[in-house]
Scaffold this motif. Structure first.
Motif, mmCIF file in Angstrom:
data_model
loop_
_atom_site.group_PDB
_atom_site.id
_atom_site.type_symbol
_atom_site.label_atom_id
_atom_site.label_comp_id
_atom_site.label_asym_id
_atom_site.label_seq_id
_atom_site.Cartn_x
_atom_site.Cartn_y
_atom_site.Cartn_z
ATOM 1 N N PRO A 86 -81.350 -58.448 24.003
ATOM 2 C CA PRO A 86 -80.774 -58.592 22.668
ATOM 3 C C PRO A 86 -81.479 -59.405 21.828
ATOM 4 O O PRO A 86 -81.620 -59.492 20.842
ATOM 5 C CB PRO A 86 -79.397 -59.095 22.981
ATOM 6 C CG PRO A 86 -78.967 -58.335 24.273
ATOM 7 C CD PRO A 86 -80.434 -58.544 25.045
ATOM 8 N N VAL A 87 -81.954 -60.812 22.511
ATOM 9 C CA VAL A 87 -82.358 -61.760 21.885
ATOM 10 C C VAL A 87 -84.056 -61.322 21.011
ATOM 11 O O VAL A 87 -84.298 -61.771 19.921
ATOM 12 C CB VAL A 87 -82.548 -63.029 22.438
ATOM 13 C CG1 VAL A 87 -83.775 -63.022 23.508
ATOM 14 C CG2 VAL A 87 -83.092 -64.418 21.215
ATOM 15 N N ASP A 88 -84.453 -60.630 21.939
ATOM 16 C CA ASP A 88 -85.961 -60.185 21.471
ATOM 17 C C ASP A 88 -85.689 -58.977 20.215
ATOM 18 O O ASP A 88 -86.699 -58.800 19.276
ATOM 19 C CB ASP A 88 -86.596 -59.573 22.638
ATOM 20 C CG ASP A 88 -87.153 -60.570 23.510
ATOM 21 O OD1 ASP A 88 -87.233 -61.747 23.298
ATOM 22 O OD2 ASP A 88 -87.249 -60.317 24.753
ATOM 23 N N GLY A 89 -84.658 -58.211 20.434
ATOM 24 C CA GLY A 89 -84.316 -57.136 19.415
ATOM 25 C C GLY A 89 -84.046 -57.782 18.042
ATOM 26 O O GLY A 89 -84.318 -57.367 17.064
ATOM 27 N N MET A 90 -83.195 -58.935 18.495
ATOM 28 C CA MET A 90 -82.700 -59.592 17.227
ATOM 29 C C MET A 90 -83.956 -60.347 16.335
ATOM 30 O O MET A 90 -84.262 -60.382 15.365
ATOM 31 C CB MET A 90 -81.704 -60.677 17.364
ATOM 32 C CG MET A 90 -81.326 -61.676 16.300
ATOM 33 S SD MET A 90 -80.219 -62.727 16.869
ATOM 34 C CE MET A 90 -81.025 -63.849 17.564
ATOM 35 N N ARG A 91 -84.908 -60.782 17.279
ATOM 36 C CA ARG A 91 -86.086 -61.418 16.680
ATOM 37 C C ARG A 91 -86.947 -60.443 15.858
ATOM 38 O O ARG A 91 -87.509 -60.875 14.927
ATOM 39 C CB ARG A 91 -86.860 -62.100 17.628
ATOM 40 C CG ARG A 91 -88.150 -62.813 17.223
ATOM 41 C CD ARG A 91 -88.756 -63.686 18.292
ATOM 42 N NE ARG A 91 -89.200 -62.776 19.402
ATOM 43 C CZ ARG A 91 -89.774 -63.174 20.437
ATOM 44 N NH1 ARG A 91 -90.241 -64.416 20.834
ATOM 45 N NH2 ARG A 91 -90.121 -62.226 21.585
ATOM 46 N N ALA A 92 -86.946 -59.070 16.285
ATOM 47 C CA ALA A 92 -88.060 -58.097 15.862
ATOM 48 C C ALA A 92 -87.312 -57.687 14.318
ATOM 49 O O ALA A 92 -87.868 -57.452 13.539
ATOM 50 C CB ALA A 92 -87.880 -57.066 16.592
ATOM 51 N N LEU A 93 -85.886 -57.522 14.294
ATOM 52 C CA LEU A 93 -85.058 -57.387 13.095
ATOM 53 C C LEU A 93 -85.294 -58.444 12.293
ATOM 54 O O LEU A 93 -85.292 -58.217 11.106
ATOM 55 C CB LEU A 93 -83.678 -57.097 13.358
ATOM 56 C CG LEU A 93 -83.419 -55.697 14.318
ATOM 57 C CD1 LEU A 93 -82.001 -55.433 14.371
ATOM 58 C CD2 LEU A 93 -84.069 -54.486 13.296
ATOM 59 N N LEU A 94 -85.020 -59.708 12.701
ATOM 60 C CA LEU A 94 -85.146 -60.891 11.686
ATOM 61 C C LEU A 94 -86.519 -61.082 11.025
ATOM 62 O O LEU A 94 -86.719 -61.413 9.778
ATOM 63 C CB LEU A 94 -85.026 -62.313 12.678
ATOM 64 C CG LEU A 94 -83.524 -62.697 12.992
ATOM 65 C CD1 LEU A 94 -83.707 -63.833 13.804
ATOM 66 C CD2 LEU A 94 -83.218 -63.191 11.389
ATOM 67 N N ALA A 95 -87.627 -60.367 11.717
ATOM 68 C CA ALA A 95 -88.718 -60.529 11.085
ATOM 69 C C ALA A 95 -88.983 -59.539 9.846
ATOM 70 O O ALA A 95 -90.044 -59.679 8.976
ATOM 71 C CB ALA A 95 -89.902 -60.209 12.125
ATOM 72 N N ARG A 96 -87.920 -58.688 9.682
ATOM 73 C CA ARG A 96 -88.059 -57.863 8.445
ATOM 74 C C ARG A 96 -87.647 -58.685 7.142
ATOM 75 O O ARG A 96 -87.856 -58.125 6.003
ATOM 76 C CB ARG A 96 -87.092 -56.528 8.853
ATOM 77 C CG ARG A 96 -87.491 -55.654 9.720
ATOM 78 C CD ARG A 96 -86.633 -54.629 10.176
ATOM 79 N NE ARG A 96 -86.383 -53.823 8.960
ATOM 80 C CZ ARG A 96 -86.930 -52.891 8.414
ATOM 81 N NH1 ARG A 96 -88.183 -52.198 8.881
ATOM 82 N NH2 ARG A 96 -86.576 -52.153 7.096
#
Length: 360
Positions: A86-96
């Motif tokens: 989850p934290v890696d997926g969140m980081r990817a979405l944050l980068a948007r």
């Protein structure tokens, strides 16, 4: 070879003070004890952001609108992203998110973990993500997006207290990472991404999950003394005890313990689970004091965090992401403070490698 380091200069900040000797945390002149009893997370954001951003007419409404805005990015979660922790997926979405420095950018970054973590957890379980309700307080809406049901007042208050408790905590590793990036004049998203990457390391934000592993291994209160003695005899570390700054009990531990007890009284936590945790805490503190009398090892924030987040329905693999929900407010405030009042952070190194060979 360099002769030595220059004099160490402490960073000056108006945001928070961690007094490790006396077990006290102050955020902008207000003690943690006062914050957790009088302030919501939205109130603490207003406190942290004061002077760095224009004050919104109503922080709750502004943050609710930000949750709605960032929810549109959930559609970018493809199967490969959903399969990430989850934290890696969140980081990817944050980068948007855009890399700006204004209030809208700050609020969207605060909103993002609260939107993305519940959405990713639901998508991982083959359930649809739930859109935010901007009329709800931040903590209550986070839980509604996670479970699909309106939380009880006690559940919402418990998560809100957690977010307040972890909102800022001096110059820890993730906050320092945010300030380093901000000192280059990169935008807020870059600073938050750097901070989140530091937080996901197991030595910083990853300890609450193993606390639950310890509770599961002990099983019943009567087994706590023998289990802890065996762990210490093997030289193992007891998760949830000890802190690099606090020489006494972490004040955040008591702030969260009271929230856990509130959940237990409302029936949201099995009383046997709380009794097990308290038995482990008593036995661990006694044995640590006897085994390491010269080393203060008291209960830290992670111990009761684990019980609180478990009771609220967050799986342990998401705990770091929930930590980020609260700490992101502090990261943003520190990034703005560094950008406005600080210089480029460029520590001096001491070369200890070989010297060139002199020509014969």
């Amino acid at each position: 070879m360099n002769a030595g380091l220059e004099d160490v200069v402490a960073a000056q900040t108006v945001l928070s003070d961690v007094d490790g000797n006396n077990g006290r945390l102050i955020v902008r002149g207000v003690s943690l004890d006062a914050l957790v009893t009088t302030s919501s997370y939205e109130d603490v954001l207003g406190l942290l952001f004061a002077g760095f951003f224009p004050k919104p007419a109503a922080m709750q409404a502004a943050l609710g609108a930000a949750r709605v805005a960032v929810f549109s990015h959930v559609t970018a979660a493809d199967p490969a992203l959903i399969a990430l922790p989850p934290v890696d997926g969140m980081r990817a979405l944050l980068a948007r998110l855009g890399d700006s420095d204004d209030l809208d950018a700050a609020l969207q970054l605060v909103a993002a973990p609260a939107v993305f973590i519940p959405a990713l957890l639901r998508l991982q379980s083959d359930k649809p993500a739930i859109a935010p309700d901007p009329s709800r307080p931040h903590a209550a809406d986070t839980l509604a997006m996670l479970t699909g049901a309106a939380p009880t007042d006690q559940q919402a208050a418990a998560l809100d207290r957690y977010l307040v408790t972890v909102a800022d905590h001096g110059l820890n590793a993730s906050t320092f990472a945010a300030r380093v990036v901000a000192s280059t004049r990169a935008g807020l998203t870059s600073s938050v991404l750097a901070a989140l990457s530091a937080l996901k390391g197991p030595l910083h934000g990853g300890a609450p999950g193993p606390v639950l592993d310890m509770l599961d291994a002990v099983g019943i209160p009567e087994q706590a003394p023998a289990w802890i003695a065996a762990e210490l005899a093997r030289g193992e570390r007891l998760m949830g005890f000890g802190h690099r700054i606090y020489r006494v009990r972490d004040p955040r531990a008591d702030a969260l313990k009271s929230a856990v007890r509130m959940l237990a009284q409302s029936g949201a936590i099995d009383p046997a689970r709380l009794a097990l945790a308290e038995a482990i805490e008593r036995s661990a503190l006694a044995q640590l004091k006897a085994k390491k009398p010269d080393r203060p090892l008291e209960t830290n924030v992670e111990f009761y965090t684990a019980l609180l987040l478990e009771a609220l329905g967050f799986p342990r693999q998401a705990f770091t992401g929930v930590f980020a929900m609260g700490r992101v407010g502090g990261w943003i405030a520190h990034a703005r403070e560094q950008a406005e009042t600080g210089r480029l952070i460029r520590p001096k190194s001491v070369y200890v490698g070989p010297q060139p060979q002199e020509a014969a």
